[in-house]
Design a protein around this motif. Sequence first.
Motif, PDB file in Angstrom:
ATOM      1  N   SER A 107       0.767  -1.218  -0.172  1.00  0.00           N
ATOM      2  CA  SER A 107       0.171  -0.068  -0.009  1.00  0.00           C
ATOM      3  C   SER A 107       0.814   1.265   0.118  1.00  0.00           C
ATOM      4  O   SER A 107       1.909   1.200  -0.105  1.00  0.00           O
ATOM      5  N   GLN A 108       0.340   2.490   0.190  1.00  0.00           N
ATOM      6  CA  GLN A 108       1.009   3.627   0.253  1.00  0.00           C
ATOM      7  C   GLN A 108       2.018   3.812   1.420  1.00  0.00           C
ATOM      8  O   GLN A 108       1.595   3.176   2.524  1.00  0.00           O
ATOM      9  N   THR A 109       3.081   4.531   1.213  1.00  0.00           N
ATOM     10  CA  THR A 109       3.986   4.598   2.235  1.00  0.00           C
ATOM     11  C   THR A 109       3.841   6.109   3.129  1.00  0.00           C
ATOM     12  O   THR A 109       4.816   6.328   3.967  1.00  0.00           O
TER      13      THR A 109
ATOM     14  N   GLN B  89      -2.036   1.106  -8.126  1.00  0.00           N
ATOM     15  CA  GLN B  89      -1.803   0.405  -7.171  1.00  0.00           C
ATOM     16  C   GLN B  89      -0.248   0.225  -7.265  1.00  0.00           C
ATOM     17  O   GLN B  89       0.474   0.376  -8.172  1.00  0.00           O
ATOM     18  N   PRO B  90       0.578  -0.026  -5.843  1.00  0.00           N
ATOM     19  CA  PRO B  90       2.131  -0.121  -6.081  1.00  0.00           C
ATOM     20  C   PRO B  90       2.200  -1.333  -7.022  1.00  0.00           C
ATOM     21  O   PRO B  90       1.544  -2.345  -7.182  1.00  0.00           O
TER      22      PRO B  90
END
Length: 439
Positions: A72-74, A223-224
């Motif tokens: 997911s996002q960092t 998405q990553p």
Amino acid sequence: MRAADVKEQLDDVRTLKWMGKVTRVVGLTIEAKGPQAAVGILCFIFTDNTREPIRAEVVGFKDARILLMPYSQTANIQPGSLVKSTGKPLEIGVGTRLIGKVIDGLGRTLDGGDLPKGLHKFPVDREAPNPLARPRIVKPLSLGVRAVDGMLTVGEGQRVGIFAGSGVGKSTLMAMLAKFSEADINVIALIGERGREVKDFIEKDLGAEGLKNTIVVVATSDQPALVRIKGAMAATAIAEYFRDRGKTVNLMMDSVTRFAMAQREIGLATGEPPTTKGYTPSVFSLLPQLLERSGANERGSITAFYTVLVDGDDMDEPIADAVRGILDGHFILDRKLANKGHYPALNVLKSISRLMTDIVPKEHLEAAMTIRQHLATYEDSEDLIQVGAYKKGTSEDVDLAIQVQPDIQEFLQQGTEQAHPITETIEQLQLLARKGRDE
């Protein structure tokens, strides 16, 4: 339980938990000091006391520190955030109750609801079947598309690439294969797709009829990169689960090119040197690991269709070239045919099914070769015919090709809601091959 068994289990129990700490975040990668974890192991990163831990995977090492990439996002990760290893790779829930569902690349329902009860944990990353354990492919699979069943027959367990530029009808053809195929179950992976196109594909192209025996795995382009990789792996794992239970499975992935692009992002972020068109060596190592997992084993089969995006319709770009060398055939979708309203826009002369000669009767093969000869003869003389420079009677072969050309084009075209059983297709093909010669 025997005392020896209890002792063995106690010996494996770890009484201490080794936690690591985030030291650095650079681009896509998170650098952490500890914990002890191998490449591919799933870890949890704890950002504070109120948030759910962020899931991340070990993708490499650098100076005794582990390199992680998140699912997911960092945004919420801070220096000193705790990192905990699960000690095992990513697993997803798989079972018959998943049929008809749409899930993301990590095995969660896309609508945010709960997964069905009674699913079995299944690893996402698995090895391909032993080559000697793969049975020979001897049986054709009816796909319900005349141009494919008649001219490019596919066998149960065969792997085929669908090569095309953008907007030429890949998704439409995939939906037709899902709806019309005789396979027990379909697994469709949408990797790197635009978010807008996902619902269009599910509701418009696939429809309720196609979804009822289908599992859709979605990893959109926002998405990553690691989630896009895991989406392709998860779809393959789901197909393997059903194959191992004796099912005939259709696996359709759109697209392998975006899978390769995601691995390129990961490779460059972890310090790999770029090679052809910026693709890293790990891309060309990971492609066969993914593509070889499909196919037949002693219990069931996975018949796989992988779409390949070709920039500017360049069929020799690196990913197209690598995939073509691994698979058992390729279908070329032609933009010129699509522009003429010819659907599916399948260029039969440029396409090939490498197993067709082994799985169809002699009469079927001879009829298909006759149609190919007519198409090739007409194509060679098309310029002369179009400008009116060809005179009837100059060549018997060209005269015959001109005569049967309208019927061949009618045979190769098909509406998106029209299913044609393979027996009916073969009969029409043999009649078409005799046309003109018997008159």
